[in-house]
Design a protein around this motif. Sequence first.
Motif, PDB file in Angstrom:
ATOM      1  N   ALA A  42       2.649 -34.257  -2.085  1.00  0.00           N
ATOM      2  CA  ALA A  42       3.832 -33.394  -2.209  1.00  0.00           C
ATOM      3  C   ALA A  42       3.470 -31.901  -2.177  1.00  0.00           C
ATOM      4  O   ALA A  42       4.209 -31.096  -1.601  1.00  0.00           O
ATOM      5  N   THR A  44       1.078 -30.388  -0.593  1.00  0.00           N
ATOM      6  CA  THR A  44       0.820 -29.952   0.787  1.00  0.00           C
ATOM      7  C   THR A  44       2.136 -29.868   1.562  1.00  0.00           C
ATOM      8  O   THR A  44       2.333 -28.935   2.342  1.00  0.00           O
ATOM      9  N   ASP A  45       3.035 -30.842   1.331  1.00  0.00           N
ATOM     10  CA  ASP A  45       4.338 -30.819   2.020  1.00  0.00           C
ATOM     11  C   ASP A  45       5.079 -29.522   1.704  1.00  0.00           C
ATOM     12  O   ASP A  45       5.654 -28.891   2.593  1.00  0.00           O
ATOM     13  N   GLU A  46       5.062 -29.139   0.444  1.00  0.00           N
ATOM     14  CA  GLU A  46       5.744 -27.919  -0.009  1.00  0.00           C
ATOM     15  C   GLU A  46       5.123 -26.692   0.687  1.00  0.00           C
ATOM     16  O   GLU A  46       5.819 -25.809   1.174  1.00  0.00           O
ATOM     17  N   LEU A  48       3.519 -26.669   3.560  1.00  0.00           N
ATOM     18  CA  LEU A  48       3.860 -26.675   4.996  1.00  0.00           C
ATOM     19  C   LEU A  48       5.307 -26.226   5.212  1.00  0.00           C
ATOM     20  O   LEU A  48       5.604 -25.540   6.188  1.00  0.00           O
ATOM     21  N   LYS A  49       6.172 -26.583   4.255  1.00  0.00           N
ATOM     22  CA  LYS A  49       7.579 -26.171   4.341  1.00  0.00           C
ATOM     23  C   LYS A  49       7.672 -24.631   4.234  1.00  0.00           C
ATOM     24  O   LYS A  49       8.377 -23.983   4.990  1.00  0.00           O
ATOM     25  N   GLY A  52       4.568 -23.229   7.166  1.00  0.00           N
ATOM     26  CA  GLY A  52       4.298 -23.924   8.430  1.00  0.00           C
ATOM     27  C   GLY A  52       4.549 -23.121   9.695  1.00  0.00           C
ATOM     28  O   GLY A  52       3.871 -23.331  10.701  1.00  0.00           O
ATOM     29  N   THR A  59      -3.177 -30.298   9.400  1.00  0.00           N
ATOM     30  CA  THR A  59      -3.844 -31.077   8.353  1.00  0.00           C
ATOM     31  C   THR A  59      -4.701 -32.175   9.001  1.00  0.00           C
ATOM     32  O   THR A  59      -4.301 -32.754  10.017  1.00  0.00           O
TER      33      THR A  59
END
Length: 247
Positions: A42, A44-46, A48-49, A52, A59
């Motif tokens: 999560a 990393t997702d944040e 990238l959001k 990004g 990644t």
Amino acid sequence: MKLLEGKTAVITGAGRGIGLSIAEVFVQNGANVALTDLAFGAETDEFLKNYGSQTTIKTYKSDASDFDNSAKLIEEIVKDFGRIDILVNNAGITRDSALKRMTEEQWDLVLKINLKSVFNMTKAVQPVMWKQANGSIINMSSVVGVSGNANQANYSASKAGMIGFTKSIARELGIRNIRCNAIAPGFIETKMTEQLPEDIRQEWIKTIPLRRGGKPEDVANVALFLASDLSSYVSGQVINVCGAMNT
Ligand code: NAD
């Protein structure tokens, strides 16, 4: 012009904690970044959001302690980005124990993940930086690699080994304008230190003259300095980031 404009950085163990914070500061300063880790979640997702679209960010799932994996990873990153200017060897683990209870597995695993990974990744990136006649390698050691620590003989030895490696590489590759430095963080508030019981955390903090644990950004800002041309005559050094815990 941003400090890392046009530069490409590879960061191991970048899925969370200090590695992810370095990625954030690098992107804010214009770098293209290859994040590598065993897995991404999560956090990393944040990231990238939020970042990004600012620079090129990719990644890569990879085990830095595996020699062949590391060679393949660097090959793939060079294909994707065309160059590598900065390598941050940040992946690391702890398996703390008193020596009398420390198992061979605990010793081997910590040395493999913390120290062998640095050899694997640096060896793989060396021809790329050699060809470019430019590069900055940053190894994430620890204050306990400088001073030692009870119940961390495996971890301290791995981090001290990184310092010896750093100094040797600085001497060996300096002739091609490749710099190599180590950062020795003290007590930094991340998932790694979250595992400690609260009373032990508080005891640690009492020993820190700045009277607080460090933030991942405190380490990331020093990595930014070492990655950038601001440090173009700094190589073979260990910079403590520890609130004066080690002087
Ligand atoms: P963390 O546990 O939050 O993050 C470490 C990351 O490394 C994780 O995402 C993990 O998946 C990754 N990783 C583990 N093994 C790997 C492997 N084989 N290949 C690729 N990735 C792997 O830890 P952190 O606190 O962010 O620490 C980052 C680095 O800083 C470590 O090397 C650690 O030893 C060092 N350090 C941390 C502190 C501290 O107080 N937090 C102090 C001194 C040094």
